[in-house]
Scaffold this motif. Sequence first.
Motif, PDB file in Angstrom:
ATOM      1  N   ILE A   6       0.864  -1.188   0.000  1.00 55.66           N
ATOM      2  CA  ILE A   6       0.000   0.000   0.000  1.00 55.66           C
ATOM      3  C   ILE A   6       0.893   1.227   0.000  1.00 55.66           C
ATOM      4  O   ILE A   6       1.760   1.375   0.853  1.00 55.66           O
ATOM      5  N   THR A   7       0.706   2.101  -0.971  1.00 55.42           N
ATOM      6  CA  THR A   7       1.549   3.281  -1.095  1.00 55.42           C
ATOM      7  C   THR A   7       0.696   4.546  -1.140  1.00 55.42           C
ATOM      8  O   THR A   7      -0.319   4.599  -1.824  1.00 55.42           O
ATOM      9  N   GLY A   8       1.107   5.549  -0.350  1.00 55.65           N
ATOM     10  CA  GLY A   8       0.352   6.797  -0.270  1.00 55.65           C
ATOM     11  C   GLY A   8      -0.439   6.875   1.016  1.00 55.65           C
ATOM     12  O   GLY A   8      -0.939   5.864   1.512  1.00 55.65           O
ATOM     13  N   ASP A   9      -0.562   8.078   1.571  1.00 56.44           N
ATOM     14  CA  ASP A   9      -1.260   8.270   2.846  1.00 56.44           C
ATOM     15  C   ASP A   9      -2.740   8.571   2.664  1.00 56.44           C
ATOM     16  O   ASP A   9      -3.584   8.103   3.414  1.00 56.44           O
ATOM     17  N   VAL A  10      -3.076   9.392   1.669  1.00 53.03           N
ATOM     18  CA  VAL A  10      -4.455   9.772   1.413  1.00 53.03           C
ATOM     19  C   VAL A  10      -4.919   9.115   0.117  1.00 53.03           C
ATOM     20  O   VAL A  10      -4.273   9.245  -0.918  1.00 53.03           O
ATOM     21  N   PRO A  12      -4.819   5.862  -0.921  1.00 53.61           N
ATOM     22  CA  PRO A  12      -3.603   5.183  -1.386  1.00 53.61           C
ATOM     23  C   PRO A  12      -3.825   4.304  -2.609  1.00 53.61           C
ATOM     24  O   PRO A  12      -4.948   3.923  -2.939  1.00 53.61           O
ATOM     25  N   PHE A  13      -2.714   3.975  -3.262  1.00 58.01           N
ATOM     26  CA  PHE A  13      -2.683   2.982  -4.325  1.00 58.01           C
ATOM     27  C   PHE A  13      -2.354   1.624  -3.737  1.00 58.01           C
ATOM     28  O   PHE A  13      -1.714   1.515  -2.695  1.00 58.01           O
ATOM     29  N   SER A  79      -6.312   1.099  -7.954  1.00 64.49           N
ATOM     30  CA  SER A  79      -7.016   2.052  -7.099  1.00 64.49           C
ATOM     31  C   SER A  79      -8.439   1.570  -6.862  1.00 64.49           C
ATOM     32  O   SER A  79      -9.131   1.179  -7.808  1.00 64.49           O
ATOM     33  N   PRO A  80      -8.921   1.573  -5.616  1.00 67.41           N
ATOM     34  CA  PRO A  80     -10.293   1.151  -5.337  1.00 67.41           C
ATOM     35  C   PRO A  80     -11.306   2.213  -5.741  1.00 67.41           C
ATOM     36  O   PRO A  80     -10.947   3.371  -5.989  1.00 67.41           O
ATOM     37  N   VAL A  81     -12.568   1.827  -5.775  1.00 69.55           N
ATOM     38  CA  VAL A  81     -13.638   2.766  -6.114  1.00 69.55           C
ATOM     39  C   VAL A  81     -13.833   3.781  -4.995  1.00 69.55           C
ATOM     40  O   VAL A  81     -13.947   4.986  -5.240  1.00 69.55           O
ATOM     41  N   LEU A  82     -13.890   3.312  -3.751  1.00 68.51           N
ATOM     42  CA  LEU A  82     -14.117   4.209  -2.621  1.00 68.51           C
ATOM     43  C   LEU A  82     -12.856   4.971  -2.260  1.00 68.51           C
ATOM     44  O   LEU A  82     -11.765   4.392  -2.247  1.00 68.51           O
ATOM     45  N   ILE A  86      -7.042   0.851   2.223  1.00 71.61           N
ATOM     46  CA  ILE A  86      -6.884  -0.473   1.613  1.00 71.61           C
ATOM     47  C   ILE A  86      -6.256  -1.373   2.666  1.00 71.61           C
ATOM     48  O   ILE A  86      -5.304  -0.979   3.340  1.00 71.61           O
ATOM     49  N   GLN A  87      -6.778  -2.575   2.817  1.00 75.88           N
ATOM     50  CA  GLN A  87      -6.209  -3.562   3.718  1.00 75.88           C
ATOM     51  C   GLN A  87      -5.859  -4.810   2.913  1.00 75.88           C
ATOM     52  O   GLN A  87      -6.650  -5.256   2.081  1.00 75.88           O
ATOM     53  N   VAL A  88      -4.667  -5.360   3.165  1.00 72.81           N
ATOM     54  CA  VAL A  88      -4.246  -6.593   2.502  1.00 72.81           C
ATOM     55  C   VAL A  88      -4.385  -7.738   3.495  1.00 72.81           C
ATOM     56  O   VAL A  88      -3.795  -7.713   4.580  1.00 72.81           O
TER      57      VAL A  88
END
Length: 233
Positions: A6-10, A12-13, A79-82, A86-88
């Motif tokens: 997961i990359t990015g704080d706001v 994220p990708f 990238s998710p819709v919402l 993101i949780q792996v």
Amino acid sequence: MAIFTITGDVDPFLHVSLHKGEKIYCESDAMVMMEDTLDLTGKMTGGLGSALMRRFANGESFFQQHIEANRGEGDCLLSPVLPGTIQVLEVGATQYMLSDGAFVAAESGVDLKVRTQSLGNALFAQSGGFFVMEATGKGKLAVSGFGSGFILDVEPGKDVIIDNAHVVAWDSQLRYEISVPSQQSGGMFSRLVSSVTSGEGLVLRFSGRGKVVICSRNRNAFSSWVRGGASSS
């Protein structure tokens, strides 16, 4: 195995690194960028019947995107819709149920299947109607929720009550049932009416042992806002 980061704080990708021969699948339109060693195709995962059931169960797109490293290793960004977390999750010894719109991506060893719910949960919990998605098999699974994310540990004798609009995914071994936060006397119907009119909403009571992924923002409120914005434009 594919590497999920997961990359990015706001907003994220999901960064996925694939070795040659590996493949993943993701929700339609999730792919943002990929290297040219990767191939992207649209497929009805599991065939027509499974695609139809997933469509009814979780509102997913009929076709999913399949990304394969056929010509060498490569990276992609999803990238998710919402807008939010993101949780792996690791599927294997633990299998997970998914709320509407929670699925982002998974390794090819993870199967998304449809499971029936009880009548009460189907009518009131808004977690997939009469059917709900279950992730089985083995591999990494990425899910998303609106806002920030958190993973709760449920233990025997310590039930957890969560607003259903904040539930993203949960251990399939957990027991869950629809409930209302109101503790007033009376039958289920009168407590339900009181809960709705007071703005408390409906909750899910989880019991047993396992994990529940939750998000900080109300998914239903976001969906209503999107529909309102679309209708006014």
